[in-house]
Design an enzyme around this catalytic site. Structure first.
Site, PDB file in Angstrom:
ATOM      1  N   GLU A 167     -36.166  32.360 -37.696  1.00 45.42           N
ATOM      2  CA  GLU A 167     -34.809  32.224 -37.186  1.00 45.42           C
ATOM      3  C   GLU A 167     -34.681  31.332 -35.946  1.00 45.42           C
ATOM      4  O   GLU A 167     -34.501  31.814 -34.825  1.00 45.42           O
ATOM      5  CB  GLU A 167     -34.228  33.614 -36.895  1.00 45.42           C
ATOM      6  CG  GLU A 167     -34.283  34.526 -38.106  1.00 45.42           C
ATOM      7  CD  GLU A 167     -33.543  35.850 -37.898  1.00 45.42           C
ATOM      8  OE1 GLU A 167     -33.233  36.191 -36.749  1.00 45.42           O
ATOM      9  OE2 GLU A 167     -33.271  36.527 -38.904  1.00 45.42           O
ATOM     10  N   GLU A 351     -34.842  38.072 -45.395  1.00 42.27           N
ATOM     11  CA  GLU A 351     -34.435  39.312 -44.717  1.00 42.27           C
ATOM     12  C   GLU A 351     -33.039  39.674 -45.165  1.00 42.27           C
ATOM     13  O   GLU A 351     -32.143  38.819 -45.210  1.00 42.27           O
ATOM     14  CB  GLU A 351     -34.390  39.151 -43.184  1.00 42.27           C
ATOM     15  CG  GLU A 351     -35.714  39.298 -42.491  1.00 42.27           C
ATOM     16  CD  GLU A 351     -35.580  39.150 -40.970  1.00 42.27           C
ATOM     17  OE1 GLU A 351     -34.542  39.591 -40.401  1.00 42.27           O
ATOM     18  OE2 GLU A 351     -36.522  38.598 -40.360  1.00 42.27           O
TER      19      GLU A 351
HETATM   20  C1  FCB Z   1     -33.191  39.574 -37.682  1.00 40.13           C
HETATM   21  C2  FCB Z   1     -34.566  39.568 -37.062  1.00 40.13           C
HETATM   22  C3  FCB Z   1     -35.275  40.875 -37.159  1.00 40.13           C
HETATM   23  C4  FCB Z   1     -34.369  42.047 -36.957  1.00 40.13           C
HETATM   24  C5  FCB Z   1     -33.168  41.911 -37.860  1.00 40.13           C
HETATM   25  C6  FCB Z   1     -32.234  43.055 -37.783  1.00 40.13           C
HETATM   26  O1  FCB Z   1     -32.398  38.595 -37.097  1.00 40.13           O
HETATM   27  O2  FCB Z   1     -35.342  38.614 -37.683  1.00 40.13           O
HETATM   28  O3  FCB Z   1     -36.308  40.880 -36.236  1.00 40.13           O
HETATM   29  O4  FCB Z   1     -34.005  42.125 -35.641  1.00 40.13           O
HETATM   30  O5  FCB Z   1     -32.475  40.750 -37.517  1.00 40.13           O
END
Ligand code: FCB
Length: 774
Positions: A167, A351
């Site tokens: 990210e 994710e």
């Molecule tokens: C993302 C992150 C992870 C966690 C989730 C909820 O942005 O990569 O570490 O904090 O959010």
């Protein structure tokens, strides 16, 4: 669950994701401090000032955690490596326990049939690098590439896939503009630099891994859908800018080698100069694209400085984080990413998940996952090559500035007892995922990875030796005629071709002065530059050094096994070291020790003056003046030391001694013959020559020692000294110690003959290690 494995294409990967700082327990196992530790320790940044010191104690419990991953039927596991656990200072010394941990972790996953998917950086920057400006400093790209080589050099062969950075928006904008994450800055210039450097670091890491022979490398972006808060053109513009900053800047850099114009309008003035020239690195081809998706935002214009926008609360149902649940935006993102950026490239949802206060019967999470899997289905129907879906997260964990309060896990963690209890969502997924495993490989194809290597060169007037260094050790040594510049570069090039990969670094040592990255090789009569070497070998780091810089470095790691002790400590102590080598000339180098490290200043050997030590030597010096008047200091009897005190000097000294003894037409004999006669005591002039040689050399070394104060020892190096060790006994030592009021000081110094073969190569290698560590 509404879906099962069979609703998805063959070999679609299901996985769970975690990150190092959020679960490992960072205070354990020798990890260095990170900017998250100090951010968390500063009031107001994190709920209840919580930090990752213990977290889920995954460091000690990973086998049990991986049993859970396996038992649920997941095909893959996305984890991150902590830079500071591997390199506590961010650069230089490795924490072996840290590397060993990731090594065991990789094996533990494979043993359970789980594909290891690594992320190299998930936000815990080593503090010493933060002190140097962290992501604001362009050098971070090199530091990160070096870290990449260290960690992937160890575990890369067992990785299914790797992405450098988790990210980039969070690393840069969230942390440097909004101040919500470490380092907690709110500064547009810092932000612009971090945004660019994080992509540069991504590209450098990709290059480094390609250099190791790795494949299945990707990039992971977090995307947030920007919806205008109303129908006004201004809201549309604000949402478009939010989209530019959050989403298109990073995707654009990597996949289009360009930044969106609406972002540049506000940011360009703050980007580092020359940013336009970095896109070939930033845009280095990747094998897949990962998207992290959680929510959308309603965006309205705001009366502030650029970007002049704000988020406004939306009407949709929300998670424990207060994030609106909007699965359709995931479909839109997957489709748009394919159309606008990635084409045929595989896309993974790397994710997706939600925080919920419900610790057991988390039906809300099951519903969330169902909806988002439905969104993935829709994208698949639209022809998007989605190849996998990773749930955030396996365990409840340290949710950054929210501390342990927000629970994202499929498995509940009791943070008092660290007990793990699967939630309803875990069990639901377990039924949905039965019927695996998929048929994809588990790791990198066997045999494709190779160790990275360095090339070291010792360039002489006639011959050049090229050494191959793998894992810090010399594994191959070749001899080539030095020849012309082109021939020399061809030798570098052919060795590179034979090995089949670019060396990481090249160090070339030779006789002559170094200036602006070019060495003037006085023996070989050519100029060799670092950039020529870079072109011939493809190495990322190239260095040219003077041969006595190399000689000095040759004793950097010397042990008692590699020296003959003439006086002092059996094992050379750590400290500044003086190196003297009577070879073609009289080389003198010093390895300076300060702040726990060795350094050298590039020198040009010893051109000190030599004068008679006894009355009966006066005639010898006078005779020498007939032989080589240009080597005397004006009209004195002082001559350049190397005229006598070197392999080439001994014949001249002998000739002068013969002339002084009345032999007018004394022939010039070889140093080898002279010293042989001296040892056999068969020729008195040879005996006198040897005596003068050793006593003058001893005296000069003693003088230099007083100047340098080498508490780490004085070393004779090179073939002439090594082959004639009989010379360096009492008379030599006495001359070294004879120092008037400084005799005691001289006697207190350790004095050695170095027994290392190939000291030029050894020295170039030590220099290389130290230069790369810096
Ligand atoms: C993302 C992150 C992870 C966690 C989730 C909820 O942005 O990569 O570490 O904090 O959010």
């Amino acid at each position: 669950m509404k879906y099962t494995r069979s609703d998805f294409p063959k070999d679609f990967l299901f996985g769970v994701a975690t990150s190092a700082y959020q679960i490992e327990g960072h205070a354990q196992g020798g990890a260095g401090k990170t900017h998250w530790d100090s951010f968390a320790a500063s009031p107001g940044n994190v709920v209840r000032n919580e930090n990752g010191d213990l977290a889920c104690d995954h460091l000690n419990r990973f086998p049990q955690d991986f049993d859970l991953v396996r038992d649920a039927g997941f095909d893959s596991y996305r984890f991150s490596t902590s830079w500071a656990r591997v390199l506590p200072e961010g650069r230089g010394p490795v924490n072996q326990a840290g590397l060993d941990y990731y090594d065991r972790l990789a094996d533990a996953l494979l043993e359970r049939g789980i594909r290891p998917c690594a992320t190299l950086y998930h936000w815990e920057l080593p503090s010493p690098l933060a002190d140097l400006g962290g992501w604001r400093n362009r050098d971070i790209a090199s530091w990160f590439a070096d870290f990449t080589e260290v960690i992937m050099g160890r575990i890369g062969d067992r990785m299914y896939s790797v992405a450098p950075i988790n990210e980039p928006w969070c690393v840069s904008w969230l942390s440097h503009f909004e101040g919500h994450h470490a380092p907690g800055m709110r500064d547009i210039r810092a932000t612009a630099r971090a945004m660019h450097h994080v992509l540069l670091a991504h590209g450098r890491a990709i290059e480094a891994m390609r250099g190791l022979g790795m494949s299945n490398l990707g990039a992971v972006f977090n995307l947030e859908w920007a919806e205008p808060a109303d129908d006004s053109p201004d809201a549309g513009k604000a949402a478009d800018l939010y989209d530019g900053i959050y989403n298109r800047f990073f995707l654009g850099g990597v996949f289009k080698k360009a930044y969106p114009q609406n972002v540049l309008d506000g940011l360009e003035a703050h980007l580092p100069s020359g940013w336009q020239d970095d896109f070939d690195t930033i845009g280095a081809p990747v094998d897949w694209c990962g998207l992290n998706y959680y929510t959308r935002k309603l965006i309205a214009p705001a009366d502030t400085a650029w970007p002049s926008l704000e988020e406004v609360p939306g009407p949709l149902p929300k998670t424990q984080m207060g994030w609106e649940i909007e699965p359709d935006a995931l479909t839109r993102f997957l489709t748009r990413t394919m159309h606008d950026f990635t084409g045929d490239l595989p896309i993974y949802v790397t994710e997706n998940g939600m925080a919920s206060p419900e610790r057991q019967q988390d039906d809300d999470r099951i519903d969330y996952l169902n909806k988002h899997l439905g969104a993935v289905q829709n994208a698949l129907d639209d022809g998007v090559p989605v190849r996998g879906y990773f749930i955030w997260s396996l365990l409840d964990n340290y949710e950054w500035s929210f501390g342990y309060e927000k629970r994202f896990g499929l498995v509940d963690v009791d943070f008092d007892t660290l007990e793990r209890t699967p939630k309803a969502s875990y069990n639901a997924l377990k039924s949905a995922l039965s019927g695996g495993p998929v048929s994809l490989p588990m790791a990198q194809p066997a045999g494709t990875m190779h160790e990275h290597w360095n090339l070291v060169a010792d360039i002489g007037g006639t011959n050049t030796r090229l050494g191959v260094i793998s894992n810090g050790q010399l594994t191959d040594l070749r001899k080539y005629p030095t020849g012309s510049l082109q021939e020399l570069l061809d030798a570098f090039h052919s060795l590179r071709d034979e090995i089949g990969t670019d060396p990481r670094a090249v160090v070339a040592a030779g006789a002559g002065p170094v200036k602006d990255g070019t060495i003037r090789l006085t023996n070989a009569h050519l100029d060799l530059s670092e950039s020529d070497i870079g072109k011939a070998t493809g190495a990322q780091h190239t260095f040219v050094i003077n041969d006595f810089t190399a000689a000095a470095w040759s004793v950097a790691e010397i042990t008692g096994d590699h020296v003959e002790v003439l006086q002092g400590a059996e094992t050379p102590p750590v400290g500044t070291r003086l190196v003297v080598g009577p070879g073609t000339g009289l080389g003198v180098g010093a390895l300076l020790y300060s702040q726990g490290r060795y350094h050298t200043a590039s020198g040009e050997g010893g051109h000190v003056g030599l004068s008679p030590r006894h009355e009966d030597e006066v005639e010898v010096f006078k005779a020498a003046r007939h032989i080589a008047p240009e080597c005397f200091f004006d009209d004195s009897l002082v001559l350049e030391a190397e005229m006598f005190l070197s392999g080439t000097g001994i014949p001249i000294l002998h000739q002068a001694a013969s002339m002084a003894a009345g032999q007018t037409d004394a022939p010039r004999r070889s140093a080898k013959d002279i010293l042989q006669d001296a040892l056999a005591e068969s020729d008195p002039i040879a005996v006198k020559t040897a005596h003068m040689f050793k006593t003058h050399l001893g005296a000069i070394m003693g003088d230099l020692a007083v100047a340098y104060m080498p508490t780490g020892g004085v070393f004779l190096v090179g073939g002439v000294a090594e082959k004639n060790r009989w010379l360096f006994k009492d008379a030599f030592r006495d001359a070294f110690n004879a120092g008037g009021r400084f005799s005691d000081l001289r006697r207190s110094m350790s004095l050695y003959v170095s027994e290392q073969d190939e000291f030029g190569i050894v020295g170039a290698n030590n220099f290389c290690k130290s230069a790369l560590a810096r």
